[in-house]
Design an enzyme around this catalytic site. Structure first.
Site, PDB file in Angstrom:
ATOM      1  N   HIS A   1       9.039  -3.548   3.478  1.00  0.00           N
ATOM      2  CA  HIS A   1       8.580  -3.909   2.187  1.00  0.00           C
ATOM      3  C   HIS A   1       9.772  -4.340   1.081  1.00  0.00           C
ATOM      4  O   HIS A   1       9.697  -5.312   0.287  1.00  0.00           O
ATOM      5  CB  HIS A   1       8.121  -2.588   1.544  1.00  0.00           C
ATOM      6  CG  HIS A   1       6.787  -2.107   2.205  1.00  0.00           C
ATOM      7  ND1 HIS A   1       6.554  -0.843   3.003  1.00  0.00           N
ATOM      8  CD2 HIS A   1       5.582  -2.407   2.325  1.00  0.00           C
ATOM      9  CE1 HIS A   1       5.481  -0.661   3.443  1.00  0.00           C
ATOM     10  NE2 HIS A   1       4.677  -1.730   3.152  1.00  0.00           N
TER      11      HIS A   1
ATOM     12  N   MET B   1       0.881  -1.346   0.012  1.00  0.00           N
ATOM     13  CA  MET B   1       0.010  -0.084  -0.067  1.00  0.00           C
ATOM     14  C   MET B   1       0.847   1.221  -0.193  1.00  0.00           C
ATOM     15  O   MET B   1       0.406   2.280   0.265  1.00  0.00           O
ATOM     16  CB  MET B   1      -0.861   0.151   1.131  1.00  0.00           C
ATOM     17  CG  MET B   1      -1.926  -1.167   1.073  1.00  0.00           C
ATOM     18  SD  MET B   1      -3.512  -0.810   2.124  1.00  0.00           S
ATOM     19  CE  MET B   1      -2.555  -0.656   3.938  1.00  0.00           C
TER      20      MET B   1
ATOM     21  N   GLN C   1      -3.064 -12.270   7.865  1.00  0.00           N
ATOM     22  CA  GLN C   1      -3.203 -11.872   6.206  1.00  0.00           C
ATOM     23  C   GLN C   1      -2.373 -12.933   5.442  1.00  0.00           C
ATOM     24  O   GLN C   1      -2.961 -13.664   4.493  1.00  0.00           O
ATOM     25  CB  GLN C   1      -2.523 -10.557   5.884  1.00  0.00           C
ATOM     26  CG  GLN C   1      -2.506 -10.329   4.637  1.00  0.00           C
ATOM     27  CD  GLN C   1      -2.046  -8.904   4.171  1.00  0.00           C
ATOM     28  OE1 GLN C   1      -2.871  -7.909   4.432  1.00  0.00           O
ATOM     29  NE2 GLN C   1      -0.872  -8.744   4.083  1.00  0.00           N
TER      30      GLN C   1
END
Ligand code: AMP
Length: 283
Positions: free
Chosen positions: A40, A33, A158
């Site tokens: 990341h 996102m 998730q």
């Protein structure tokens, strides 16, 4: 691919990937996102380690995974900075769709996930979150045709939801997990850490410390439930408003009454001021 390319539409993405596909080799997808940090970027490097010839990062603040009253509008955005970081980390292609590009008028289909998505963890506080995640992830898999996709252990529930969905829907993509990248004081890196005031930032590593204390207690023979109750108290004393801190079977996320459950995972979420932090560790 030499220079990092950018695709804004599904068509641009398809064209950019088609050129690579004829050259052969595996394509990896790293969904994000944005507001990128070292966590990341570690996923990009993990993709390379797993043999990806091409790494596609997506940046999309997915509206359908935010509930009413959550931080969709306030969510940090820094496309220029993100592009620079992705370039430096060696990504080949960045996909930055607009919301209308992802959900055009008439969009009417949602992936509904259960099992680990209904474990009473994040789902208890964000009831529509994982359907939104699953739907956008399935679309990203379809649009990129990636051979593999890398997810962070930071968002443990998730990761299990995506694994389950991929298996259940026979999606032809390998799901890879990368360990949580932390600040020197143990705080799990997160785009949301930017919301913390200096005072909250000082308190924030207490979440990871509480998980570690619960793990130490379990390993010393304390029943998981008791160890977690103790850690919850510590969190409250430190100034957190905890949503949960619990021991679960790592894959199904079923409650682990017994310390002999293996693999065992400790998961926690807590509010600190206006920021909601999550973390988890293996036992
Ligand atoms: P997000 O941008 O928060 O949706 O995260 C995109 C991906 O990065 C997800 O797979 C996250 O689990 C992963 N991620 C976020 N923070 C970290 C971290 N500190 N360490 C490793 N992976 C992370």
């Amino acid at each position: 691919m030499q220079r990092m390319q950018r695709a804004k539409t599904a068509g641009e993405l398809r064209r950019a990937l088609a050129a690579g596909r004829t050259a052969g080799g595996l394509t990896a997808l790293v969904p994000t996102m944005g507001a990128l940090h070292e966590g990341h970027l570690s996923l990009i490097r993990a993709a390379r380690t797993h043999g990806a010839e091409r790494v596609v990062a997506s940046i999309f603040v997915n509206p359908t995974q935010f509930g009413p009253g959550e931080d969709l509008d306030a969510y940090p955005r820094d496309l220029a900075g993100d592009m620079e970081k992705l370039r430096a980390a060696g990504a080949d292609l960045v996909y930055t769709p607009a919301p209308e590009e992802m959900y055009p008028a008439g969009f009417a289909t949602t992936v509904r996930v259960e099992g680990p998505a209904k474990a009473g963890l994040e789902d208890a506080f964000r009831p529509t979150h994982f359907d939104g995640v699953a739907t956008v992830v399935a679309k990203l898999f379809a649009r990129t045709g990636a051979d593999m996709a890398v997810f962070g252990e930071k968002d443990w529930q998730q990761l299990q939801v995506v694994r389950r969905m991929t298996r259940d829907l026979d999606l032809p993509v390998r799901i890879l997990a990368a360990p949580t990248v932390r600040e020197a004081d143990g705080l799990a890196m997160s785009s949301r850490n930017a919301y913390l005031t200096p005072e909250e930032r000082r308190i924030a590593p207490g979440l990871h410390r509480a998980l570690r204390a619960a793990r130490a207690a379990i390993l010393a023979g304390t029943p998981p439930e008791e160890a977690c109750a103790g850690a919850l108290e510590t969190l409250k004393e430190a100034g957190f408003r905890p949503d949960y801190l619990t021991a679960r079977e790592a894959e199904t996320l079923a409650p682990a009454k017994d310390a002999r459950v293996r693999p065992l995972r400790l998961l926690a979420a807590a509010r600190l001021g206006k920021t909601r932090l999550i973390d988890n560790i293996a036992v």
